[in-house]
Design a protein around this motif. Structure first.
Motif, short mmCIF file in Angstrom:
data_model
loop_
_atom_site.label_atom_id
_atom_site.label_comp_id
_atom_site.label_asym_id
_atom_site.label_seq_id
_atom_site.Cartn_x
_atom_site.Cartn_y
_atom_site.Cartn_z
N ALA A 149 27.63 1.12 47.49
CA ALA A 149 26.84 2.17 46.88
C ALA A 149 27.58 3.50 46.85
N ASP A 150 28.50 3.69 47.79
CA ASP A 150 29.29 4.92 47.81
C ASP A 150 30.23 5.02 46.61
N ARG A 151 30.45 3.91 45.92
CA ARG A 151 31.36 3.89 44.77
C ARG A 151 30.61 3.85 43.44
N ALA A 152 29.30 4.14 43.48
CA ALA A 152 28.49 4.01 42.27
C ALA A 152 28.97 4.94 41.16
N GLU A 153 29.34 6.16 41.51
CA GLU A 153 29.79 7.11 40.48
C GLU A 153 31.08 6.61 39.82
N ARG A 154 31.97 6.08 40.65
CA ARG A 154 33.21 5.55 40.09
C ARG A 154 32.93 4.39 39.15
N PHE A 155 32.00 3.50 39.53
CA PHE A 155 31.65 2.39 38.66
C PHE A 155 31.09 2.90 37.33
N THR A 156 30.14 3.83 37.40
CA THR A 156 29.51 4.33 36.18
C THR A 156 30.52 4.96 35.25
N GLU A 157 31.40 5.77 35.80
CA GLU A 157 32.42 6.43 34.99
C GLU A 157 33.41 5.42 34.42
N GLY A 158 33.81 4.45 35.24
CA GLY A 158 34.76 3.45 34.77
C GLY A 158 34.20 2.59 33.67
N LEU A 159 32.96 2.14 33.82
CA LEU A 159 32.34 1.31 32.79
C LEU A 159 32.15 2.10 31.50
N ALA A 160 31.73 3.36 31.62
CA ALA A 160 31.53 4.18 30.42
C ALA A 160 32.84 4.37 29.68
N SER A 161 33.91 4.67 30.42
CA SER A 161 35.21 4.90 29.78
C SER A 161 35.74 3.64 29.12
N ALA A 162 35.65 2.51 29.85
CA ALA A 162 36.16 1.25 29.30
C ALA A 162 35.35 0.81 28.09
N THR A 163 34.04 1.03 28.13
CA THR A 163 33.18 0.65 27.00
C THR A 163 33.49 1.51 25.79
N GLU A 164 33.67 2.81 26.01
CA GLU A 164 33.98 3.71 24.89
C GLU A 164 35.28 3.34 24.21
N LEU A 165 36.23 2.81 24.97
CA LEU A 165 37.51 2.40 24.41
C LEU A 165 37.47 1.00 23.81
N GLY A 166 36.32 0.34 23.89
CA GLY A 166 36.19 -1.00 23.34
C GLY A 166 36.80 -2.08 24.19
N LEU A 167 36.95 -1.81 25.48
CA LEU A 167 37.61 -2.76 26.37
C LEU A 167 36.64 -3.72 27.04
N VAL A 168 35.34 -3.44 26.96
CA VAL A 168 34.33 -4.27 27.61
C VAL A 168 33.35 -4.76 26.54
N PRO A 169 33.42 -6.03 26.15
CA PRO A 169 32.55 -6.53 25.08
C PRO A 169 31.08 -6.62 25.47
N ASP A 170 30.78 -6.78 26.76
CA ASP A 170 29.39 -6.94 27.20
C ASP A 170 29.14 -6.07 28.43
N PRO A 171 28.97 -4.76 28.23
CA PRO A 171 28.78 -3.88 29.39
C PRO A 171 27.53 -4.20 30.19
N GLY A 172 26.50 -4.74 29.55
CA GLY A 172 25.29 -5.10 30.27
C GLY A 172 25.54 -6.19 31.30
N ALA A 173 26.37 -7.16 30.95
CA ALA A 173 26.69 -8.23 31.90
C ALA A 173 27.51 -7.70 33.07
N VAL A 174 28.42 -6.77 32.79
CA VAL A 174 29.21 -6.17 33.87
C VAL A 174 28.30 -5.36 34.79
N ARG A 175 27.38 -4.62 34.21
CA ARG A 175 26.44 -3.82 35.01
C ARG A 175 25.56 -4.72 35.88
N ALA A 176 25.18 -5.88 35.37
CA ALA A 176 24.35 -6.80 36.15
C ALA A 176 25.11 -7.32 37.38
N VAL A 177 26.41 -7.62 37.22
CA VAL A 177 27.21 -8.06 38.37
C VAL A 177 27.25 -6.96 39.42
N TRP A 178 27.47 -5.73 38.97
CA TRP A 178 27.54 -4.60 39.90
C TRP A 178 26.21 -4.38 40.62
#
Length: 305
Positions: A149-178
């Motif tokens: 949980a201490d890394r939640a901000e890093r996860f949120t920022e990383g997923l947002a950046s990777a999604t914006e660049l088109g690197l994550v085809p299914d961000p919802g599935a990645v968020r569910a794992v997290w």
């Protein structure tokens, strides 16, 4: 990254050795690698010189390796770079540096493991040997091995950046794992020794399997799930179950859930570093992208099983 203002060359490294370790100064020198924190210069056939060059934190990390790794290395079943000499800050170079043993092999981001059973067994044996209770004086990590949980901000920022660049085809599935990983019960066991940074560039391969582990700058203590993330990040397809069966003590379900969370963090970081490398940006490494994409695919599939 904050690159040092001093140009590090073979002649410069040799001058450092002449100043503080003259018995080593006549050995052949050649550049081995420029890493995130340090430059690595091969010294003869069996030694290497590591000098901080790109981050301010590298000084502390090198001193930590020098203090702790010689005692841990003898019990580890894979070769690791054992510190032999310490170079103190001087007028020539105002930062500490170390001489270590040289570990042969190719980083797994360039040559991944391909022999699934052998790689799973080698990684499980290494982490089983490393993950022992640490003394109270052992170093704390830079956020490694603690609550996810201490890394939640890093996860949120990383997923947002990777999604914006088109690197994550299914961000919802990645968020569910997290989210599943963060919801898992916390580690309640003793603080164990951890490598803390088992990404593909820090483990070496030969003949399709692992032959060494390098860069213990993030050596720390805490929840073993941090290192167990390696099953999804480093191993060939289909090898994770064999790894989990070989690792001792066998990880329980909450630990595997937390490990998937740590693996997601590594994969997102790898995607962004790989993308930066493709575009020639500072700190980028193009070889980090492919294993990160593979790891995300595996994580999503394992969470749906």
């Amino acid at each position: 990254m904050t690159h040092t203002e001093i140009e590090i060359t073979a002649e410069f490294v040799r001058d450092l050795l002449c100043d503080q370790h003259p018995d080593l100064a006549d050995r052949p020198l050649r550049l081995g690698a420029r890493g995130w924190d340090n430059q690595l210069w091969r010294l003869g056939d069996d030694l290497a010189v590591r000098l901080p060059w790109a981050t301010r934190s590298a000084d502390v990390l090198l001193r930590k390796e020098y203090a702790w790794l010689p005692a841990l290395a003898p019990r580890l079943p894979l070769p690791v770079p054992v510190p032999q000499r310490l170079g103190e800050p001087s007028e020539r170079f105002p930062r500490p540096w170390i001489v270590t043993t040289w570990v042969p092999g190719t980083p797994a981001d360039r040559t991944p493991a391909t022999r699934a059973a052998e790689a799973a067994d080698a990684l499980a044996a290494f982490l089983t040997a490393l993950h022992r209770p640490a003394p109270d004086a052992a170093p704390a990590g830079r956020g490694r091995g603690g609550p996810l949980a201490d890394r939640a901000e890093r996860f949120t920022e990383g997923l947002a950046s990777a999604t914006e660049l088109g690197l994550v085809p299914d961000p919802g599935a990645v968020r569910a794992v997290w989210q599943d990983a963060v919801a898992a019960p916390a580690w309640s066991g003793p603080a164990l020794w951890l490598h803390g940074d088992l990404h593909p560039a820090n483990i070496l391969t030969t003949d399709g399997t692992f032959c060494g582990v390098i860069d213990f700058g993030d050596l720390c203590t805490g929840d073993p799930a941090c290192d167990l993330a390696a099953a999804w990040v480093l191993l060939p397809d289909g090898a994770a179950d064999r790894f989990h069966a070989a690792y001792r003590p066998a990880p329980d379900a909450p630990t595997l859930r937390r490990a998937r969370g740590w693996a997601v963090l590594q994969a997102l970081s790898g995607l962004l570093i790989g993308e930066a490398g493709l575009h020639g940006r500072p700190g980028g490494k193009p070889t980090w992208g492919p294993p990160a994409r593979t790891a995300l695919r595996r994580l999503i599939a394992s969470a749906r099983r």
